[in-house]
Design a protein around this motif. Sequence first.
Motif, PDB file in Angstrom:
ATOM      1  N   PHE A  17       0.880  -1.169   0.000  1.00 26.86           N
ATOM      2  CA  PHE A  17       0.000   0.000   0.000  1.00 26.86           C
ATOM      3  C   PHE A  17       0.915   1.216   0.000  1.00 26.86           C
ATOM      4  N   GLU A  18       0.745   2.084  -0.982  1.00 24.90           N
ATOM      5  CA  GLU A  18       1.578   3.283  -1.087  1.00 24.90           C
ATOM      6  C   GLU A  18       0.687   4.456  -1.453  1.00 24.90           C
ATOM      7  N   ARG A  19       1.095   5.644  -1.008  1.00 22.40           N
ATOM      8  CA  ARG A  19       0.362   6.839  -1.422  1.00 22.40           C
ATOM      9  C   ARG A  19       1.257   8.056  -1.332  1.00 22.40           C
ATOM     10  N   VAL A  20       0.920   9.035  -2.156  1.00 22.08           N
ATOM     11  CA  VAL A  20       1.568  10.343  -2.116  1.00 22.08           C
ATOM     12  C   VAL A  20       0.479  11.366  -1.857  1.00 22.08           C
ATOM     13  N   ARG A  21       0.728  12.206  -0.857  1.00 24.83           N
ATOM     14  CA  ARG A  21      -0.198  13.272  -0.506  1.00 24.83           C
ATOM     15  C   ARG A  21       0.416  14.612  -0.889  1.00 24.83           C
ATOM     16  N   LEU A  22      -0.380  15.427  -1.584  1.00 23.84           N
ATOM     17  CA  LEU A  22       0.059  16.776  -1.906  1.00 23.84           C
ATOM     18  C   LEU A  22      -0.260  17.679  -0.729  1.00 23.84           C
ATOM     19  N   VAL A  23       0.684  18.584  -0.435  1.00 19.73           N
ATOM     20  CA  VAL A  23       0.552  19.467   0.717  1.00 19.73           C
ATOM     21  C   VAL A  23       0.829  20.895   0.273  1.00 19.73           C
ATOM     22  N   ASP A  24      -0.034  21.807   0.704  1.00 18.35           N
ATOM     23  CA  ASP A  24       0.164  23.222   0.405  1.00 18.35           C
ATOM     24  C   ASP A  24       1.225  23.808   1.331  1.00 18.35           C
TER      25      ASP A  24
ATOM     26  N   VAL B  70       8.526  12.682  -0.290  1.00 15.97           N
ATOM     27  CA  VAL B  70       9.340  12.476   0.908  1.00 15.97           C
ATOM     28  C   VAL B  70       8.530  11.653   1.912  1.00 15.97           C
ATOM     29  N   ARG B  71       9.179  10.692   2.552  1.00 14.00           N
ATOM     30  CA  ARG B  71       8.491   9.866   3.553  1.00 14.00           C
ATOM     31  C   ARG B  71       7.840  10.756   4.620  1.00 14.00           C
ATOM     32  N   THR B  72       6.736  10.272   5.162  1.00 11.46           N
ATOM     33  CA  THR B  72       5.925  11.052   6.099  1.00 11.46           C
ATOM     34  C   THR B  72       6.725  11.584   7.280  1.00 11.46           C
ATOM     35  N   ALA B  73       7.508  10.758   7.941  1.00 10.97           N
ATOM     36  CA  ALA B  73       8.245  11.198   9.132  1.00 10.97           C
ATOM     37  C   ALA B  73       9.178  12.360   8.797  1.00 10.97           C
ATOM     38  N   GLU B  74       9.900  12.254   7.690  1.00  9.02           N
ATOM     39  CA  GLU B  74      10.803  13.338   7.279  1.00  9.02           C
ATOM     40  C   GLU B  74      10.005  14.583   6.916  1.00  9.02           C
ATOM     41  N   PHE B  75       8.910  14.418   6.207  1.00  8.63           N
ATOM     42  CA  PHE B  75       8.083  15.557   5.808  1.00  8.63           C
ATOM     43  C   PHE B  75       7.514  16.247   7.047  1.00  8.63           C
ATOM     44  N   GLN B  76       7.081  15.487   8.050  1.00 11.54           N
ATOM     45  CA  GLN B  76       6.573  16.070   9.286  1.00 11.54           C
ATOM     46  C   GLN B  76       7.632  16.949   9.941  1.00 11.54           C
ATOM     47  N   ARG B  77       8.866  16.472   9.972  1.00 18.05           N
ATOM     48  CA  ARG B  77       9.949  17.278  10.559  1.00 18.05           C
ATOM     49  C   ARG B  77      10.117  18.590   9.787  1.00 18.05           C
ATOM     50  N   ARG B  78      10.050  18.520   8.458  1.00 16.06           N
ATOM     51  CA  ARG B  78      10.194  19.734   7.657  1.00 16.06           C
ATOM     52  C   ARG B  78       9.067  20.716   7.922  1.00 16.06           C
ATOM     53  N   VAL B  79       7.836  20.205   7.994  1.00 14.93           N
ATOM     54  CA  VAL B  79       6.684  21.074   8.240  1.00 14.93           C
ATOM     55  C   VAL B  79       6.770  21.701   9.614  1.00 14.93           C
ATOM     56  N   ARG B  80       7.100  20.904  10.637  1.00 12.64           N
ATOM     57  CA  ARG B  80       7.205  21.443  11.997  1.00 12.64           C
ATOM     58  C   ARG B  80       8.227  22.573  12.072  1.00 12.64           C
ATOM     59  N   SER B  81       9.292  22.473  11.288  1.00 17.33           N
ATOM     60  CA  SER B  81      10.347  23.483  11.362  1.00 17.33           C
ATOM     61  C   SER B  81       9.918  24.799  10.710  1.00 17.33           C
ATOM     62  N   THR B  82       8.816  24.773   9.937  1.00 14.58           N
ATOM     63  CA  THR B  82       8.366  26.002   9.287  1.00 14.58           C
ATOM     64  C   THR B  82       7.086  26.564   9.889  1.00 14.58           C
TER      65      THR B  82
END
Length: 178
Positions: free
Chosen positions: A70-77, A165-177
Amino acid sequence: MADVVSFAQVTDLFRAFEHTAWRLETRRGYASDRKSPKWARWLNGEAVETDPDSAWLRNVREQTREGKRFERVRLVDDPPTDGQLFLLASGQGNVQAGEDIRNMYRADAERLRLPDFDFWLFDSRVVVKFHFDADDVTLGVEVIDEPAQVLAACQARDAAWHHAVRTAEFQRRVRSTV
């Protein structure tokens, strides 16, 4: 518009696929999320990463134990909408169950000319394209096996997967901004 059927009419595909169920999520939010008890808990600051009793997660665990993906890509604004932040928070439960969820910024998806609609792609053979109303309510899905449209979905999958980008890495990027 082609023949649209209810989502319930295609749920058997989530067990019957042989190798890969892949999704592109393009919406800024989903009515089904906003109507869920999990949404209210998230708004109250509660952790929503896991929900081990959900039928979805039980099926993901079952299918991935059989070697299916099961794989998915989510677009994020940028910045993410509340709906997208909710999916980032709750997505870890899906990842723990066996889904590989990745994320990419909408601007990158637009540069790659990815589709602007949600779909599932099963075994690179069948596309299930979602139809939504203006309030993000699922109106139904279109089941497509026409080769050119399936090929276009496969090409979108390959491009999105390469750049996401994998979810965990993307979460870190979002939190930093945020």
